[in-house]
Design a protein around this motif. Structure first.
Motif, short mmCIF file in Angstrom:
data_model
loop_
_atom_site.label_atom_id
_atom_site.label_comp_id
_atom_site.label_asym_id
_atom_site.label_seq_id
_atom_site.Cartn_x
_atom_site.Cartn_y
_atom_site.Cartn_z
N LEU A 86 -19.46 15.17 -36.12
CA LEU A 86 -19.40 16.13 -37.22
C LEU A 86 -18.73 17.45 -36.80
CD1 LEU A 86 -22.94 15.46 -38.72
CD2 LEU A 86 -20.78 15.02 -39.88
N GLY A 87 -18.39 17.54 -35.52
CA GLY A 87 -17.61 18.71 -35.10
C GLY A 87 -18.27 19.58 -34.05
N GLY A 88 -19.51 19.27 -33.68
CA GLY A 88 -20.17 20.07 -32.63
C GLY A 88 -20.61 21.43 -33.14
N GLU A 89 -19.85 22.44 -32.79
CA GLU A 89 -20.17 23.81 -33.17
C GLU A 89 -19.82 24.08 -34.63
OE1 GLU A 89 -20.57 26.74 -30.53
OE2 GLU A 89 -21.68 24.94 -29.91
N THR A 90 -20.55 25.00 -35.23
CA THR A 90 -20.18 25.49 -36.56
C THR A 90 -18.91 26.33 -36.41
OG1 THR A 90 -22.49 25.62 -37.16
CG2 THR A 90 -20.97 26.93 -38.48
N ARG A 91 -17.94 26.04 -37.26
CA ARG A 91 -16.67 26.78 -37.15
C ARG A 91 -16.60 27.82 -38.29
NH1 ARG A 91 -12.03 28.35 -38.49
NH2 ARG A 91 -10.18 27.09 -38.11
N ARG A 92 -16.46 29.06 -37.90
CA ARG A 92 -16.41 30.17 -38.88
C ARG A 92 -14.98 30.44 -39.31
NH1 ARG A 92 -21.72 31.49 -40.15
NH2 ARG A 92 -22.94 30.76 -38.39
N ILE A 93 -14.84 31.10 -40.45
CA ILE A 93 -13.53 31.54 -40.94
C ILE A 93 -12.91 32.52 -39.92
CG2 ILE A 93 -12.57 33.21 -42.61
CD1 ILE A 93 -12.63 30.69 -44.00
N ARG A 94 -11.62 32.33 -39.64
CA ARG A 94 -10.92 33.26 -38.76
C ARG A 94 -10.33 34.37 -39.60
NH1 ARG A 94 -8.24 28.53 -35.75
NH2 ARG A 94 -7.15 28.42 -37.72
N LEU A 95 -10.75 35.58 -39.34
CA LEU A 95 -10.22 36.70 -40.12
C LEU A 95 -8.95 37.23 -39.46
CD1 LEU A 95 -13.57 38.54 -40.87
CD2 LEU A 95 -12.21 37.20 -42.48
N ALA A 96 -8.00 37.66 -40.28
CA ALA A 96 -6.75 38.19 -39.75
C ALA A 96 -7.02 39.55 -39.12
CB ALA A 96 -5.74 38.33 -40.88
N ALA A 235 -6.64 12.95 -46.46
CA ALA A 235 -6.58 14.01 -45.43
C ALA A 235 -5.34 13.84 -44.57
CB ALA A 235 -7.83 13.95 -44.56
N GLN A 236 -5.04 12.60 -44.21
CA GLN A 236 -3.87 12.37 -43.35
C GLN A 236 -2.59 12.75 -44.08
OE1 GLN A 236 -5.02 8.42 -42.26
NE2 GLN A 236 -5.43 9.01 -40.14
N ALA A 237 -2.52 12.43 -45.38
CA ALA A 237 -1.33 12.80 -46.16
C ALA A 237 -1.17 14.32 -46.24
CB ALA A 237 -1.42 12.20 -47.56
N PHE A 238 -2.27 15.03 -46.43
CA PHE A 238 -2.19 16.49 -46.50
C PHE A 238 -1.88 17.10 -45.13
CE2 PHE A 238 -3.76 16.13 -50.75
CZ PHE A 238 -3.31 17.28 -51.38
N GLN A 239 -2.38 16.44 -44.11
CA GLN A 239 -2.10 16.95 -42.76
C GLN A 239 -0.60 16.84 -42.47
OE1 GLN A 239 -4.20 14.94 -39.63
NE2 GLN A 239 -4.86 16.90 -38.80
N ASP A 240 -0.02 15.71 -42.87
CA ASP A 240 1.42 15.52 -42.65
C ASP A 240 2.23 16.43 -43.56
OD1 ASP A 240 0.69 13.59 -40.90
OD2 ASP A 240 1.13 11.89 -42.22
N GLY A 241 1.80 16.58 -44.82
CA GLY A 241 2.61 17.31 -45.80
C GLY A 241 2.47 18.82 -45.75
N VAL A 242 1.28 19.30 -45.50
CA VAL A 242 1.03 20.74 -45.55
C VAL A 242 0.44 21.26 -44.24
CG1 VAL A 242 0.06 22.58 -47.01
CG2 VAL A 242 0.31 20.28 -47.96
N THR A 268 -8.99 13.65 -38.41
CA THR A 268 -7.98 14.71 -38.55
C THR A 268 -7.98 15.68 -37.38
OG1 THR A 268 -9.43 16.28 -39.68
CG2 THR A 268 -8.26 14.69 -41.06
N GLY A 269 -9.07 15.72 -36.65
CA GLY A 269 -9.17 16.68 -35.56
C GLY A 269 -9.47 18.10 -36.03
N GLN A 270 -9.62 18.27 -37.35
CA GLN A 270 -9.92 19.61 -37.88
C GLN A 270 -11.38 19.69 -38.31
OE1 GLN A 270 -7.91 21.94 -37.43
NE2 GLN A 270 -6.09 20.75 -36.96
N PRO A 271 -11.98 20.85 -38.14
CA PRO A 271 -13.42 20.98 -38.41
C PRO A 271 -13.77 21.02 -39.90
CG PRO A 271 -12.49 23.10 -37.83
CD PRO A 271 -11.39 22.10 -37.64
N ILE A 272 -14.95 20.50 -40.23
CA ILE A 272 -15.50 20.69 -41.58
C ILE A 272 -16.11 22.09 -41.57
CG2 ILE A 272 -17.15 19.84 -43.30
CD1 ILE A 272 -17.10 17.15 -41.73
N MET A 273 -15.66 22.94 -42.47
CA MET A 273 -16.11 24.34 -42.43
C MET A 273 -17.13 24.69 -43.49
SD MET A 273 -12.56 26.09 -41.25
CE MET A 273 -13.20 27.73 -41.40
#
Ligand code: GDP
Length: 298
Positions: A86-96, A235-242, A268-273
């Motif tokens: 499920l991703g291990g650590e909780t991933r927070r929003i990265r602020l600019a 998800a894979q289609a969006f990963q490739d497209g965007v 996808t290798g991307q975290p569920i946020m």
């Protein structure tokens, strides 16, 4: 949520209670049952494989002199592997570093993007931010109106093309919204984009053009958990497209199986946020892998 999987795993663990020590045959049998439980929950095959391999390997190497009995050891291993998947650590929003932070939402129509924009707006406001919701979904006739309604409910501002100005160019609207946010002191911009019922090249191109116009700090792929394994292909289609930096699972309230939740991170290798669990703006929270694993294990 996850009722079937919880029940199945519970039965597997019950079968192990009272065993003094696990033989290789016990471990194989247990692994087989967990495999069936995951497949029934509609978890993607590569995820099931890697999960089972890890559980087997760790169960074989488990230190039998530990204070835990075999059943407890297997539960511990499964729990840790679930947290991992499920991703291990909780991933927070990265602020600019420099305002505004730009969050772009992408996903199929009906995934829950516009509702999510309202939820995120409300949540960000609660965190002390001044969010601006941007209506760059100009495909669906009612989308701008719907975004204005959720923004009103969330008590946050909205940026939308003036009514009567024709259909408008979503890329231009998105681009202009960033300058507008700067001028009006909004520190987070949430850009709602158009979705289609199926994946198509035009949709992907438009989302990619908006991405290039606003340079998002986070691109969130929004996916309806009820579509199960289709979540993985989408998800894979969006990963490739965007491309995206995080996933938001919606409609978890209607998802009894959990396949999407358990597959999308690994594939996808991307975290569920974030997770959405209903139609109301309050039915929403940061996604915590540990809490979700505990919930599955009951
Ligand atoms: P969009 O096309 O991606 O913008 O999707 P919408 O935000 O319009 O959502 C589509 C439908 O799903 C609406 O009827 C929403 O009320 C509903 N919806 C959104 N999120 C959730 C959720 O977490 N749970 C449930 N049950 N319904 C949701």
């Amino acid at each position: 949520m996850f009722e079937t999987l919880s029940d199945r795993l519970d039965k597997v663990f019950t079968g192990l209670r009272g065993k003094g020590r696990l033989t290789d045959a016990d471990i194989d049998a247990t692994a087989r049952e967990i495999r069936i439980a995951l497949l029934e929950a509609d978890v993607a095959l590569p995820v099931v494989r890697s999960f089972i391999d890890a559980v087997k390997e760790r169960a074989r190497g488990a230190d039998v002199s530990q204070a835990l009995n075999p059943a407890q050891q297997v539960i511990k291993i499964v729990n840790e592997e679930l947290v991992g998947i499920l991703g291990g650590e909780t991933r927070r929003i990265r602020l600019a570093k420099q305002s505004p932070t730009v969050i772009m939402l992408a996903g199929l129509q009906g995934a829950g993007k516009t509702t999510l924009a309202g939820k995120l707006g409300r949540w960000l406001k609660e965190q002390g931010h001044t969010p601006l919701l941007v209506a760059a979904d100009l495909q669906r006739p009612n989308a701008v109106n719907q975004l204005s309604i959720v923004a009103g409910q969330a008590g946050v501002d909205v940026y939308a093309p003036e009514p009567g100005n024709g259909v408008g160019d979503p890329v231009q609207v998105a681009r202009d919204s960033i300058d507008h946010a700067r001028r009006t002191m909004h520190d987070v911009v949430v850009v709602d984009t158009a979705g289609r019922l199926g994946i198509d090249a035009e949709l992907m191109q438009q989302a990619a053009d908006i991405r290039d116009a606003v340079h998002p700090d986070e691109t969130l792929f929004v996916v309806d958990a009820m579509i199960g394994q289709d979540a993985v292909t989408t998800a894979q289609a969006f990963q490739d497209g965007v491309g995206f930096s995080g996933v938001v699972l919606t409609k978890l309230d209607g998802d009894a199986r959990g396949g999407a939740a358990l597959s999308v991170r690994h594939v996808t290798g991307q975290p569920i946020m974030f997770a959405s669990t209903g139609e109301k703006l309050t039915d929403f929270d940061v996604f915590h892998p540990e809490r979700m694993a505990s919930r599955i294990l009951g």
